[in-house]
Design an enzyme around this catalytic site. Sequence first.
Site, PDB file in Angstrom:
ATOM      1  N   LEU A   1     111.381  63.773  65.487  1.00 46.20           N
ATOM      2  CA  LEU A   1     111.436  62.547  64.686  1.00 46.20           C
ATOM      3  C   LEU A   1     111.820  62.866  63.249  1.00 46.20           C
ATOM      4  O   LEU A   1     111.381  63.864  62.668  1.00 46.20           O
ATOM      5  CB  LEU A   1     110.090  61.827  64.713  1.00 46.20           C
ATOM      6  CG  LEU A   1     109.587  61.366  66.090  1.00 46.20           C
ATOM      7  CD1 LEU A   1     108.276  60.598  65.943  1.00 46.20           C
ATOM      8  CD2 LEU A   1     110.633  60.500  66.795  1.00 46.20           C
TER       9      LEU A   1
ATOM     10  N   ALA B   1     104.917  69.161  70.879  1.00 43.00           N
ATOM     11  CA  ALA B   1     103.931  69.385  69.814  1.00 43.00           C
ATOM     12  C   ALA B   1     104.268  68.449  68.663  1.00 43.00           C
ATOM     13  O   ALA B   1     105.437  68.147  68.399  1.00 43.00           O
ATOM     14  CB  ALA B   1     103.963  70.831  69.332  1.00 43.00           C
ATOM     15  N   GLY B   2     103.245  67.975  67.928  1.00 42.39           N
ATOM     16  CA  GLY B   2     103.484  67.133  66.760  1.00 42.39           C
ATOM     17  C   GLY B   2     104.381  65.961  67.082  1.00 42.39           C
ATOM     18  O   GLY B   2     104.069  65.127  67.935  1.00 42.39           O
ATOM     19  N   ASP B   3     105.545  65.901  66.393  1.00 47.54           N
ATOM     20  CA  ASP B   3     106.500  64.806  66.641  1.00 47.54           C
ATOM     21  C   ASP B   3     107.705  65.307  67.406  1.00 47.54           C
ATOM     22  O   ASP B   3     108.808  64.762  67.276  1.00 47.54           O
ATOM     23  CB  ASP B   3     106.924  64.165  65.315  1.00 47.54           C
ATOM     24  CG  ASP B   3     107.566  65.175  64.358  1.00 47.54           C
ATOM     25  OD1 ASP B   3     107.451  66.400  64.629  1.00 47.54           O
ATOM     26  OD2 ASP B   3     108.173  64.760  63.370  1.00 47.54           O
ATOM     27  N   GLU B   4     107.543  66.356  68.230  1.00 47.09           N
ATOM     28  CA  GLU B   4     108.621  66.918  69.035  1.00 47.09           C
ATOM     29  C   GLU B   4     108.463  66.490  70.490  1.00 47.09           C
ATOM     30  O   GLU B   4     107.384  66.613  71.069  1.00 47.09           O
ATOM     31  CB  GLU B   4     108.635  68.446  68.952  1.00 47.09           C
ATOM     32  CG  GLU B   4     108.890  68.971  67.544  1.00 47.09           C
ATOM     33  CD  GLU B   4     108.755  70.487  67.474  1.00 47.09           C
ATOM     34  OE1 GLU B   4     109.281  71.086  66.529  1.00 47.09           O
ATOM     35  OE2 GLU B   4     108.119  71.075  68.379  1.00 47.09           O
TER      36      GLU B   4
END
Length: 512
Positions: free
Chosen positions: A370, A410-413
């Site tokens: 993102l 992970a995170g925004d991936e």
Amino acid sequence: MIPPLDIRCASADTAGLHEEIRRRDRIIAALIRQIETGINTESNFGLLQSTLALERLVQLRTEALHQSMEEMEAFIAHAPLGIVFTRDHVILRYNRQFAKMFGFHGDEAVGQNTRTLFRSDDEFEAAIALVDPSLSTEKSYRLDSYFRHSNGTDLWVHSIGHALARKETGASALWMMEDRTSIRRAEDALSQSHQELLERTLELSRREQELRTVIDNAYDAYVSLDENGTVLSRNKRAEEIFGWTTFEAMGRPLSELIIPPEAVGGFLAGLNSLAGEDKCPELLARRRDGSTLTAEIRISLLDFGEHRVFSAFLTDISARKAQERLREHEARHDALTGLPNRRELMDQLNRAIARSQRSGNALGVIFLDLDGFKSVNDSHGHETGDALLVRVAQRLTEEIRETDTVARLAGDEFVIVQEAANPRLDDAAQTASRLIARVSRPIPIGDISVQVGCSIGMLIFRSGCHQNAEELIQQADQAMYRAKRAGKGRSVIIELNPDPPEGEAGSIGPLA
């Protein structure tokens, strides 16, 4: 001269003995009459005759007394009972059986206190307290008690005491004793065996009741089966789990009640193989209403000689299996979005690679990150950021095919795996553009609306390529960063070649 009377010669002949006694009595009566006659004549000759008759009477009486004493001594000496004379608890005389009973030699016990016959002072004092009051009234007394042999062993003796006339020298008693040690031991052993048998019977009864109570109230279903798998008994839990009442289940094959038709053969064959083994296989079981459950079964074989009985415990593990599936799902899925996590992604991607190698179909791997997500988090907080990730995950899921997989790395991936992908670069570029456009639309969250973009790195994997899942994710990640460096909101597409030239990873598609 009147001959001496000898009754010992008749000891073996009762009739002869009685005749001798009557003859002696007649002689004594004649002597008494002779004495009375001589006295009555008041003559010297009569007195002489009376004196001679009296001497003979005394002689006869003395001989009879000595003979009686000898006979009594012989009787006492050879009596089968132990006989002992005591005076004030001191041993005066005893017979052979008494000496043998207590292990005395000769007259060694004469003069000893009767305390020596007892095992302890307390037992001696207790016996005296019981016996003396009775013997003081010249009554007989019976006593069953333990005594001590001279070698220290215990004797169980039945004693009968008779008080003799009390004299100035002290109170005398005659005791007759019978050694009943062997009888007592046999009685004790029999009593002990009877008591042990009774206790064992009670214990077995108690244990049986306990086991029945435990089985009836067990969490697991219990079923007893004969060699053919027919139900012999069962507990309440079996009725609760499977729905069949005891009346309905008794005498029917267990396979007919709870085993699905397709598994009946395997169940019957497995009864013998599973019995006695430390195994708890899982079994798909059927309830009375037709629904199924997963059960864990433990089988034991009880051999009663002419027949054998199978004892089976069945545990309903449906809830446990559901919990295991939940834990496995949680271990392989992202807690926030519900999408597959990195672990699940890698497994699915490896399987997809294997299918692509077998089928020859192309495989698409899309790495999506993102743009602007950090600013949303910083401006509106992490709760808004989490809600944004959930909405993005929904949009990606709606945008892909049913055969595709979207995962949160992970995170925004995010990563999308496309099986049987179109290998054309222009089609891949259209897919990337569509995803970027869908993600970039404003997202309403509560009272606000937020907007983010995304950058994409995409690989087209063909049969014959050598990369594994980890390498594909790494290369797609690198392609995504190239897109970000090119200005974000873009995509970089790499077409992997099965045998790329040295130093060349593959052809790179246009930035979209």
